[in-house]
Design a protein around this motif. Sequence first.
Motif, mmCIF file in Angstrom:
data_model
loop_
_atom_site.group_PDB
_atom_site.id
_atom_site.type_symbol
_atom_site.label_atom_id
_atom_site.label_comp_id
_atom_site.label_asym_id
_atom_site.label_seq_id
_atom_site.Cartn_x
_atom_site.Cartn_y
_atom_site.Cartn_z
ATOM 1 N N GLY A 67 0.802 -1.222 0.000
ATOM 2 C CA GLY A 67 0.000 0.000 0.000
ATOM 3 C C GLY A 67 0.834 1.271 0.000
ATOM 4 O O GLY A 67 0.368 2.326 0.422
ATOM 5 N N LEU A 68 2.082 1.182 -0.486
ATOM 6 C CA LEU A 68 2.994 2.331 -0.456
ATOM 7 C C LEU A 68 3.019 3.101 -1.776
ATOM 8 O O LEU A 68 3.394 4.273 -1.810
ATOM 9 N N ALA A 69 2.647 2.432 -2.859
ATOM 10 C CA ALA A 69 2.653 3.074 -4.181
ATOM 11 C C ALA A 69 1.646 2.361 -5.064
ATOM 12 O O ALA A 69 1.197 1.252 -4.744
ATOM 13 N N GLU A 70 1.311 3.020 -6.173
ATOM 14 C CA GLU A 70 0.405 2.392 -7.144
ATOM 15 C C GLU A 70 0.790 2.842 -8.549
ATOM 16 O O GLU A 70 1.317 3.932 -8.745
ATOM 17 N N ARG A 71 0.517 1.952 -9.483
ATOM 18 C CA ARG A 71 0.748 2.277 -10.895
ATOM 19 C C ARG A 71 -0.484 2.998 -11.423
ATOM 20 O O ARG A 71 -1.604 2.544 -11.206
ATOM 21 N N LYS A 72 -0.238 4.093 -12.126
ATOM 22 C CA LYS A 72 -1.346 4.833 -12.743
ATOM 23 C C LYS A 72 -0.974 5.120 -14.189
ATOM 24 O O LYS A 72 0.202 5.292 -14.502
ATOM 25 N N PRO A 73 -1.964 5.200 -15.067
ATOM 26 C CA PRO A 73 -1.646 5.525 -16.462
ATOM 27 C C PRO A 73 -1.090 6.943 -16.565
ATOM 28 O O PRO A 73 -1.517 7.842 -15.844
ATOM 29 N N SER A 74 -0.118 7.117 -17.445
ATOM 30 C CA SER A 74 0.443 8.440 -17.699
ATOM 31 C C SER A 74 -0.568 9.282 -18.466
ATOM 32 O O SER A 74 -1.255 8.780 -19.356
ATOM 33 N N ILE A 76 4.431 5.834 -11.395
ATOM 34 C CA ILE A 76 4.424 5.248 -10.056
ATOM 35 C C ILE A 76 4.060 6.368 -9.090
ATOM 36 O O ILE A 76 4.807 7.330 -8.917
ATOM 37 N N SER A 77 2.878 6.242 -8.507
ATOM 38 C CA SER A 77 2.342 7.251 -7.600
ATOM 39 C C SER A 77 2.476 6.744 -6.169
ATOM 40 O O SER A 77 2.027 5.643 -5.850
ATOM 41 N N VAL A 78 3.098 7.545 -5.324
ATOM 42 C CA VAL A 78 3.299 7.165 -3.925
ATOM 43 C C VAL A 78 2.048 7.547 -3.130
ATOM 44 O O VAL A 78 1.529 8.652 -3.264
ATOM 45 N N THR A 79 1.572 6.615 -2.313
ATOM 46 C CA THR A 79 0.392 6.862 -1.479
ATOM 47 C C THR A 79 0.799 7.704 -0.254
ATOM 48 O O THR A 79 1.990 7.895 0.013
ATOM 49 N N ASP A 80 -0.198 8.164 0.490
ATOM 50 C CA ASP A 80 0.100 8.898 1.729
ATOM 51 C C ASP A 80 0.912 8.028 2.688
ATOM 52 O O ASP A 80 1.857 8.492 3.316
ATOM 53 N N LYS A 81 0.524 6.769 2.796
ATOM 54 C CA LYS A 81 1.275 5.838 3.653
ATOM 55 C C LYS A 81 2.710 5.702 3.135
ATOM 56 O O LYS A 81 3.663 5.699 3.916
ATOM 57 N N GLY A 82 2.860 5.609 1.811
ATOM 58 C CA GLY A 82 4.186 5.507 1.209
ATOM 59 C C GLY A 82 5.044 6.724 1.491
ATOM 60 O O GLY A 82 6.248 6.614 1.740
ATOM 61 N N ARG A 83 4.436 7.915 1.461
ATOM 62 C CA ARG A 83 5.164 9.151 1.773
ATOM 63 C C ARG A 83 5.690 9.106 3.210
ATOM 64 O O ARG A 83 6.838 9.435 3.471
ATOM 65 N N ARG A 84 4.829 8.702 4.141
ATOM 66 C CA ARG A 84 5.252 8.624 5.551
ATOM 67 C C ARG A 84 6.395 7.617 5.721
ATOM 68 O O ARG A 84 7.370 7.891 6.423
ATOM 69 N N VAL A 85 6.276 6.465 5.061
ATOM 70 C CA VAL A 85 7.310 5.438 5.159
ATOM 71 C C VAL A 85 8.617 5.933 4.512
ATOM 72 O O VAL A 85 9.702 5.719 5.050
ATOM 73 N N ALA A 86 8.510 6.623 3.371
ATOM 74 C CA ALA A 86 9.709 7.154 2.696
ATOM 75 C C ALA A 86 10.414 8.188 3.569
ATOM 76 O O ALA A 86 11.649 8.226 3.617
ATOM 77 N N GLU A 87 9.635 9.004 4.279
ATOM 78 C CA GLU A 87 10.242 9.997 5.172
ATOM 79 C C GLU A 87 10.971 9.306 6.315
ATOM 80 O O GLU A 87 12.098 9.674 6.662
ATOM 81 N N GLU A 88 10.342 8.293 6.891
ATOM 82 C CA GLU A 88 10.985 7.526 7.958
ATOM 83 C C GLU A 88 12.223 6.803 7.420
ATOM 84 O O GLU A 88 13.279 6.783 8.059
ATOM 85 N N GLY A 89 12.088 6.241 6.218
ATOM 86 C CA GLY A 89 13.217 5.554 5.587
ATOM 87 C C GLY A 89 14.379 6.503 5.325
ATOM 88 O O GLY A 89 15.546 6.138 5.515
#
Length: 156
Positions: free
Chosen positions: A79-86, A95-108
Amino acid sequence: MMAAPERTERDITGLLNVAGHALSNRLAAALSEIDLTPRMQCVLVHALEQERTQIQLAALADLDKTTMVSTVDDLEKRGLAERKPSATDRRARIISVTDKGRRVAEEGQEIVDRVHGEALDGLPASTRAAFVEALGLLAGSPRDPGPQPVRRARGR
């Protein structure tokens, strides 16, 4: 017994390989605490910087197509990213990062910065910047832009 050829330079390839391997292992262990791999972290950060296709992200992360597909599959499952059509190329996937993915990337990124800081702590403060610049030159990218802020979505 024949004499070995005289070595005129230190084996920097070997030194860089050993140092790189040790640092990669430290980074992987630290990121595993939040269930991420260095590869996933790299893809998340580059996808947050600006809208990018899977192919563009693979090039930035130095991943082959198969590895990139499995990395994005893992990010989607978590649930960290999703594929979306260009919007500009119907064959391409953004590749679109979800809100959860943003939080995890910041922690990472905090973990990545900590591990890199700890590695540099082993050097005298006066030589750190020169060391990092020299590594960049050896790697073929002389100027690392340094820490970049993670862009926040508007209205948040």
